[in-house]
Motif scaffolding. Structure first.
Motif, PDB file in Angstrom:
ATOM      1  N   SER A 324       0.855  -1.186   0.000  1.00 43.68           N
ATOM      2  CA  SER A 324       0.000   0.000   0.000  1.00 43.68           C
ATOM      3  C   SER A 324       0.890   1.235   0.000  1.00 43.68           C
ATOM      4  O   SER A 324       2.031   1.191   0.474  1.00 43.68           O
ATOM      5  N   GLU A 325       0.374   2.325  -0.536  1.00 41.33           N
ATOM      6  CA  GLU A 325       1.183   3.536  -0.639  1.00 41.33           C
ATOM      7  C   GLU A 325       1.639   4.027   0.725  1.00 41.33           C
ATOM      8  O   GLU A 325       2.781   4.454   0.890  1.00 41.33           O
ATOM      9  N   ALA A 326       0.751   3.964   1.721  1.00 36.21           N
ATOM     10  CA  ALA A 326       1.098   4.457   3.059  1.00 36.21           C
ATOM     11  C   ALA A 326       2.205   3.610   3.683  1.00 36.21           C
ATOM     12  O   ALA A 326       3.163   4.149   4.264  1.00 36.21           O
ATOM     13  N   ARG A 331       8.124   2.713   4.981  1.00 38.64           N
ATOM     14  CA  ARG A 331       9.367   1.949   4.859  1.00 38.64           C
ATOM     15  C   ARG A 331      10.470   2.794   4.220  1.00 38.64           C
ATOM     16  O   ARG A 331      11.637   2.702   4.596  1.00 38.64           O
ATOM     17  N   LEU A 332      10.109   3.591   3.245  1.00 37.60           N
ATOM     18  CA  LEU A 332      11.103   4.455   2.615  1.00 37.60           C
ATOM     19  C   LEU A 332      11.635   5.488   3.604  1.00 37.60           C
ATOM     20  O   LEU A 332      12.834   5.821   3.595  1.00 37.60           O
ATOM     21  N   ALA A 358       5.424   4.395  -6.335  1.00 29.48           N
ATOM     22  CA  ALA A 358       5.825   5.062  -5.090  1.00 29.48           C
ATOM     23  C   ALA A 358       7.332   5.322  -5.057  1.00 29.48           C
ATOM     24  O   ALA A 358       7.790   6.405  -4.653  1.00 29.48           O
ATOM     25  N   ILE A 359       8.119   4.343  -5.464  1.00 30.90           N
ATOM     26  CA  ILE A 359       9.576   4.507  -5.447  1.00 30.90           C
ATOM     27  C   ILE A 359      10.011   5.566  -6.459  1.00 30.90           C
ATOM     28  O   ILE A 359      10.892   6.390  -6.188  1.00 30.90           O
ATOM     29  N   GLY A 360       9.388   5.556  -7.635  1.00 29.20           N
ATOM     30  CA  GLY A 360       9.732   6.547  -8.651  1.00 29.20           C
ATOM     31  C   GLY A 360       9.453   7.962  -8.184  1.00 29.20           C
ATOM     32  O   GLY A 360      10.277   8.870  -8.387  1.00 29.20           O
ATOM     33  N   GLU A 361       8.307   8.193  -7.544  1.00 23.89           N
ATOM     34  CA  GLU A 361       7.978   9.535  -7.053  1.00 23.89           C
ATOM     35  C   GLU A 361       8.869   9.930  -5.877  1.00 23.89           C
ATOM     36  O   GLU A 361       9.313  11.068  -5.779  1.00 23.89           O
TER      37      GLU A 361
END
Length: 383
Positions: A324-326, A331-332, A358-361
């Motif tokens: 999930s995005e949240a 984690r990031l 998510a990682i790209g943004e």
């Protein structure tokens, strides 16, 4: 009747006749231009003819660049696909060099200038040998390892800034998923390819052209095997060392230009040092690194790597355990804290659409926060 008041489809009488000479002239001009281009291509010996190119300008301020130095920098940077080295005239003249677009990596030259080198997109002949199932990586006669030749170099100017390495795995299985990962992820992200996909050579060449460092995912036995089967040629604890090494060689022959292998699943296998060591020895012998994806707390892969002198890195976090995005954002943020505390953090993820997006943004925001993305091979010098 004016042009504005003329109904659609009805032209002014004679207008078509007036326009016709211009059409004839334009047609003749196009045919002439095409013929000229064709003659030029035939007459000129240009190996990059028809290919898009980028021009890198290197200013030799001190007149101190020579062929040997540039060649040495290229080898040290991990680029085995060096174009003819730069010959700088005396007196600080500028030198222009044509290089393929994409995948360009900045490296420091001996005189302090910065040059752009491209990553090899195809396996280098001196780093391959014939195996029972296909071509296998090997250390060259001169001692060059695939790990060194295919690594994405980290520019010297990165310095002591906090660094994060991200590995996105599962590439090559889905055409759409692989294409989206290549489109959205920056070249500093390391891509791990599964050994079972179609058109793997095409996808890995594209990834290298875009500048990505590559890993090969190796399926290892989980605790609930065979109910949970990672795929054909899975390395299992109950098999003989010879059988597991043969399976590993089958997997290694699926792609080229990778710096190492990464575990896929394998909680049971990575908990067994006796099963791990033959695999690690083969990886080290072929000049590769091993990356533990970080999913199992029972893993003893670090012990086996140390015993066999295998270059080793382990992911600190699996970024998308909960997809999930949240959760991924959380984690990031944890990875950023680890990087600020230890200097470098490593995270792994799957090529799920939500993860890739998510990682790209997130990657777009790192520079302003003083954090640098690096390939996973950079974790070796930091360990």
């Amino acid at each position: 009747m004016s042009d504005l008041s003329t109904p659609l489809g009805l032209g002014t009488p004679g207008a078509e006749k007036k326009r016709r000479p211009f059409g004839v002239i334009a047609s003749v001009a196009v045919v002439g231009l095409a013929s000229a281009i064709g003659l030029y291509i035939v007459a000129v010996d240009d190996p990059l003819g028809g290919e898009p190119v980028a021009v890198t300008r290197i200013e030799d301020v001190n007149g101190s660049i020579d062929r040997d130095e540039v060649t040495m920098v290229g080898v040290k940077s991990g680029s085995g696909e060096i174009l003819p080295p730069i010959e700088a005239p005396a007196g600080g003249a500028e030198v222009e060099e044509v290089r393929p677009p994409g995948g360009a990596v900045a490296v420091s030259l001996p005189n302090g200038d910065v040059a752009s080198l491209s990553l090899p997109t195809l396996p280098l002949p001196e780093l391959q040998e014939d195996g029972p199932h296909g071509p296998l990586p090997r250390v060259s006669e001169a001692g060059l390892r695939p790990l060194d030749a295919y690594a994405r170099p980290v520019p010297d100017y990165v310095g002591a800034a906090p660094k994060i390495a991200i590995i996105v795995g599962g590439l090559g299985l889905s055409q759409t998923g692989t294409q989206e990962a290549l489109r959205q992820l920056p070249p500093e992200i390391t891509l791990a390819f599964a050994p079972y996909g179609n058109s793997l050579d095409r996808w890995t060449a594209r990834a290298r052209q875009d500048g990505h460092e590559l890993l090969l995912q190796v399926p290892l036995e989980p605790f609930d095997y065979p109910d949970n089967d990672p795929g054909p040629q899975t390395l299992i604890t109950g098999a003989s060392p010879e059988k597991n090494v043969d399976s590993l060689r089958w997997l290694m022959s699926r792609i080229g230009t990778y710096v190492g292998v990464m575990s896929y699943m394998g909680a049971r296998f990575t908990a067994d040092t006796e099963a791990l060591q033959p695999m690690m020895s083969e990886i080290a012998r072929r000049g590769l690194m091993f990356v533990d994806e970080g999913a199992s707390l029972r893993s003893r892969s670090d012990e086996a790597a140390k015993a066999t002198r295998t270059p080793f890195a382990r992911a600190d976090l699996v970024i998308d355990t909960v997809a999930s995005e949240a959760e991924i954002a959380g984690r990031l943020a944890q990875l950023e804290q680890i990087a600020r505390t230890r200097g470098l953090a490593v995270g792994s993820a799957s090529a799920l659409p939500v993860s890739v997006r998510a990682i790209g943004e997130w990657a777009k925001t790192l520079e302003r926060r003083g954090i640098t993305l690096v390939p996973v091979s950079a974790a070796l010098s930091a360990s």
